[in-house]
Write a protein that holds these residues in place. Structure first.
Motif, PDB file in Angstrom:
ATOM      1  N   LYS A  38     -43.135  95.227  16.382  1.00 19.70           N
ATOM      2  CA  LYS A  38     -43.757  94.362  17.392  1.00 19.70           C
ATOM      3  C   LYS A  38     -42.683  93.592  18.145  1.00 19.70           C
ATOM      4  O   LYS A  38     -42.737  93.477  19.374  1.00 19.70           O
ATOM      5  CB  LYS A  38     -44.753  93.407  16.758  1.00 19.70           C
ATOM      6  CG  LYS A  38     -45.417  92.521  17.815  1.00 19.70           C
ATOM      7  CD  LYS A  38     -46.508  91.687  17.268  1.00 19.70           C
ATOM      8  CE  LYS A  38     -47.198  90.792  18.273  1.00 19.70           C
ATOM      9  NZ  LYS A  38     -46.705  90.667  19.585  1.00 19.70           N
TER      10      LYS A  38
ATOM     11  N   HIS B 237     -41.124  95.998  20.482  1.00 16.75           N
ATOM     12  CA  HIS B 237     -42.034  96.317  21.588  1.00 16.75           C
ATOM     13  C   HIS B 237     -42.155  95.143  22.552  1.00 16.75           C
ATOM     14  O   HIS B 237     -42.327  95.342  23.753  1.00 16.75           O
ATOM     15  CB  HIS B 237     -43.408  96.706  21.053  1.00 16.75           C
ATOM     16  CG  HIS B 237     -43.377  97.940  20.206  1.00 16.75           C
ATOM     17  ND1 HIS B 237     -44.370  98.234  19.311  1.00 16.75           N
ATOM     18  CD2 HIS B 237     -42.463  98.942  20.099  1.00 16.75           C
ATOM     19  CE1 HIS B 237     -44.075  99.366  18.690  1.00 16.75           C
ATOM     20  NE2 HIS B 237     -42.923  99.813  19.153  1.00 16.75           N
TER      21      HIS B 237
ATOM     22  N   PRO C  54     -40.452  95.083  27.484  1.00 18.14           N
ATOM     23  CA  PRO C  54     -40.846  94.722  28.851  1.00 18.14           C
ATOM     24  C   PRO C  54     -39.881  93.741  29.509  1.00 18.14           C
ATOM     25  O   PRO C  54     -39.610  93.832  30.707  1.00 18.14           O
ATOM     26  CB  PRO C  54     -42.231  94.076  28.686  1.00 18.14           C
ATOM     27  CG  PRO C  54     -42.719  94.527  27.371  1.00 18.14           C
ATOM     28  CD  PRO C  54     -41.512  94.790  26.523  1.00 18.14           C
TER      29      PRO C  54
ATOM     30  N   GLU D  11     -39.769 103.808  34.021  1.00 12.46           N
ATOM     31  CA  GLU D  11     -41.126 104.255  33.705  1.00 12.46           C
ATOM     32  C   GLU D  11     -41.158 104.977  32.358  1.00 12.46           C
ATOM     33  O   GLU D  11     -42.109 104.821  31.576  1.00 12.46           O
ATOM     34  CB  GLU D  11     -41.662 105.163  34.810  1.00 12.46           C
ATOM     35  CG  GLU D  11     -43.112 105.546  34.629  1.00 12.46           C
ATOM     36  CD  GLU D  11     -44.068 104.368  34.563  1.00 12.46           C
ATOM     37  OE1 GLU D  11     -45.023 104.438  33.767  1.00 12.46           O
ATOM     38  OE2 GLU D  11     -43.862 103.359  35.272  1.00 12.46           O
TER      39      GLU D  11
ATOM     40  N   VAL E 292     -41.239 102.355  29.645  1.00 13.03           N
ATOM     41  CA  VAL E 292     -42.552 101.712  29.555  1.00 13.03           C
ATOM     42  C   VAL E 292     -43.562 102.650  28.891  1.00 13.03           C
ATOM     43  O   VAL E 292     -44.347 102.241  28.017  1.00 13.03           O
ATOM     44  CB  VAL E 292     -43.029 101.273  30.957  1.00 13.03           C
ATOM     45  CG1 VAL E 292     -44.471 100.805  30.926  1.00 13.03           C
ATOM     46  CG2 VAL E 292     -42.118 100.181  31.504  1.00 13.03           C
ATOM     47  N   GLN E 293     -43.538 103.914  29.279  1.00 15.45           N
ATOM     48  CA  GLN E 293     -44.472 104.887  28.691  1.00 15.45           C
ATOM     49  C   GLN E 293     -44.173 105.097  27.198  1.00 15.45           C
ATOM     50  O   GLN E 293     -45.091 105.134  26.383  1.00 15.45           O
ATOM     51  CB  GLN E 293     -44.372 106.223  29.428  1.00 15.45           C
ATOM     52  CG  GLN E 293     -45.371 107.234  28.941  1.00 15.45           C
ATOM     53  CD  GLN E 293     -45.284 108.542  29.715  1.00 15.45           C
ATOM     54  OE1 GLN E 293     -44.352 108.786  30.468  1.00 15.45           O
ATOM     55  NE2 GLN E 293     -46.267 109.399  29.514  1.00 15.45           N
TER      56      GLN E 293
ATOM     57  N   ARG F 201     -42.827 102.986  25.187  1.00 12.81           N
ATOM     58  CA  ARG F 201     -43.251 101.767  24.491  1.00 12.81           C
ATOM     59  C   ARG F 201     -44.746 101.828  24.213  1.00 12.81           C
ATOM     60  O   ARG F 201     -45.210 101.504  23.117  1.00 12.81           O
ATOM     61  CB  ARG F 201     -42.925 100.538  25.315  1.00 12.81           C
ATOM     62  CG  ARG F 201     -43.459  99.250  24.692  1.00 12.81           C
ATOM     63  CD  ARG F 201     -43.269  98.059  25.641  1.00 12.81           C
ATOM     64  NE  ARG F 201     -43.810  96.852  25.073  1.00 12.81           N
ATOM     65  CZ  ARG F 201     -44.979  96.313  25.434  1.00 12.81           C
ATOM     66  NH1 ARG F 201     -45.721  96.896  26.347  1.00 12.81           N
ATOM     67  NH2 ARG F 201     -45.403  95.209  24.872  1.00 12.81           N
ATOM     68  N   GLY F 202     -45.531 102.233  25.193  1.00 18.35           N
ATOM     69  CA  GLY F 202     -46.979 102.324  25.013  1.00 18.35           C
ATOM     70  C   GLY F 202     -47.355 103.309  23.916  1.00 18.35           C
ATOM     71  O   GLY F 202     -48.225 103.020  23.081  1.00 18.35           O
ATOM     72  N   LEU F 203     -46.700 104.455  23.903  1.00 22.62           N
ATOM     73  CA  LEU F 203     -46.966 105.448  22.859  1.00 22.62           C
ATOM     74  C   LEU F 203     -46.562 104.922  21.479  1.00 22.62           C
ATOM     75  O   LEU F 203     -47.258 105.144  20.492  1.00 22.62           O
ATOM     76  CB  LEU F 203     -46.246 106.752  23.172  1.00 22.62           C
ATOM     77  CG  LEU F 203     -46.753 107.512  24.407  1.00 22.62           C
ATOM     78  CD1 LEU F 203     -45.846 108.698  24.711  1.00 22.62           C
ATOM     79  CD2 LEU F 203     -48.185 107.956  24.206  1.00 22.62           C
TER      80      LEU F 203
ATOM     81  N   GLN G 114     -46.442 101.771  20.564  1.00 25.03           N
ATOM     82  CA  GLN G 114     -47.405 100.755  20.138  1.00 25.03           C
ATOM     83  C   GLN G 114     -48.674 101.400  19.581  1.00 25.03           C
ATOM     84  O   GLN G 114     -49.211 100.938  18.577  1.00 25.03           O
ATOM     85  CB  GLN G 114     -47.769  99.848  21.320  1.00 25.03           C
ATOM     86  CG  GLN G 114     -46.708  98.836  21.649  1.00 25.03           C
ATOM     87  CD  GLN G 114     -47.145  97.934  22.794  1.00 25.03           C
ATOM     88  OE1 GLN G 114     -47.534  98.412  23.849  1.00 25.03           O
ATOM     89  NE2 GLN G 114     -47.072  96.641  22.575  1.00 25.03           N
ATOM     90  N   GLY G 115     -49.141 102.458  20.222  1.00 28.86           N
ATOM     91  CA  GLY G 115     -50.327 103.156  19.734  1.00 28.86           C
ATOM     92  C   GLY G 115     -50.095 103.776  18.366  1.00 28.86           C
ATOM     93  O   GLY G 115     -50.951 103.695  17.476  1.00 28.86           O
TER      94      GLY G 115
END
Length: 197
Positions: free
Chosen positions: A45, A48, A52, A70, A73-74, A76-78, A80-81
C-alpha cells in the motif's frame, strides 16, 4: 471399570489432547502467515501510494513520455487489484502468483520510468523527486524483509503440517500447504529497478 478399560480411556484422552494441541499449533502458524502477509500488504500500500506522487512530479518534466507514465499508472492499478485479491486469501498459490506477476510488472514499469528520468537533468535535480525515490527505495527494502518473514512463516507451517504425526491432523482438518511468495520468476524480474537520481 477394569484396568484395561482405564488404560484405553487414558490413551484416548492423551490422543485427544495431542490432536487438540496439534490443531492449535497449525492454527497459530496459519495465523502467523496471515499476519506476515498483512505486513507485506502494508508495504505494498505504501508503494502504491507513492507511485501517483512520483508520476505527478515526473509528468511535468516528461511531457514526451506519456506512454511510460501511463504504463506505470496501469501497472499500479493491476498491482492494487492483485493485492486486494491476495489479501482475502493470503495462502492461495494462484492469488500470490498473480500478485507476484503484477508487482513484477509494476517494478518493471517503475524501472523504465526511472531510466527515462535519467535523461532529464531538471527532474533528477527535483527535491520532491529525489525524496519520493528515496522513500520508494526504503519501501522496496521493507518489502524484501516482509516477504522474508512471510516465507519463514510458510516454511514453519509447511514443515509442521508435513511431519508425522501432525500430518494426520493437518490432512483430516484440511490444512493445505501454503505457497511461498516468489518475488522473482525470471532473470528480468531479478534485476532490481533503479530508483536513484
Amino acid at each position: 471399570m477394569s484396568m484395561t478399560a482405564g488404560m484405553i480411556a487414558v490413551g484416548v484422552a492423551a490422543a485427544a489432547v495431542w490432536a487438540i494441541a496439534a490443531y492449535n499449533r497449525l492454527v497459530q502458524l496459519h495465523n502467523r502467515i496471515a499476519n506476515a502477509f498483512g505486513q507485506i500488504d502494508v508495504q505494498l500500500k505504501r508503494r502504491h501510494d507513492l507511485v501517483p506522487n512520483l508520476v505527478e512530479v515526473a509528468r511535468g518534466y516528461l511531457q514526451h513520455e506519456a506512454a511510460t507514465l501511463e504504463a506505470v499508472v496501469q501497472a499500479r492499478g493491476l498491482a492494487q487489484g492483485a493485492a486486494a485479491a491476495a489479501r482475502s486469501a493470503p495462502t492461495s498459490a494462484a492469488r500470490l502468483g498473480a500478485l507476484a506477476m503484477a508487482e513484477g510488472a509494476l517494478g518493471g514499469s517503475l524501472g523504465r520510468l526511472m531510466a527515462v528520468a535519467e535523461s532529464y537533468p531538471d527532474l533528477k535535480a527535483d527535491a520532491t523527486m529525489r525524496s519520493l525515490s528515496e522513500e520508494l527505495t526504503s519501501t522496496e527494502n521493507r518489502l524484501g524483509f516482509a516477504r522474508q518473514a512471510y516465507n519463514d512463516g510458510v516454511l514453519e507451517f509447511n514443515n509442521d503440517a508435513a511431519q508425522f504425526p501432525t500430518l494426520i491432523v493437518a490432512r483430516l482438518l484440511g490444512f493445505a500447504p501454503a505457497p511461498m511468495l516468489e518475488a522473482t520468476r525470471s532473470e528480468a524480474e531479478r534485476a532490481a529497478p533503479r530508483v536513484q537520481f
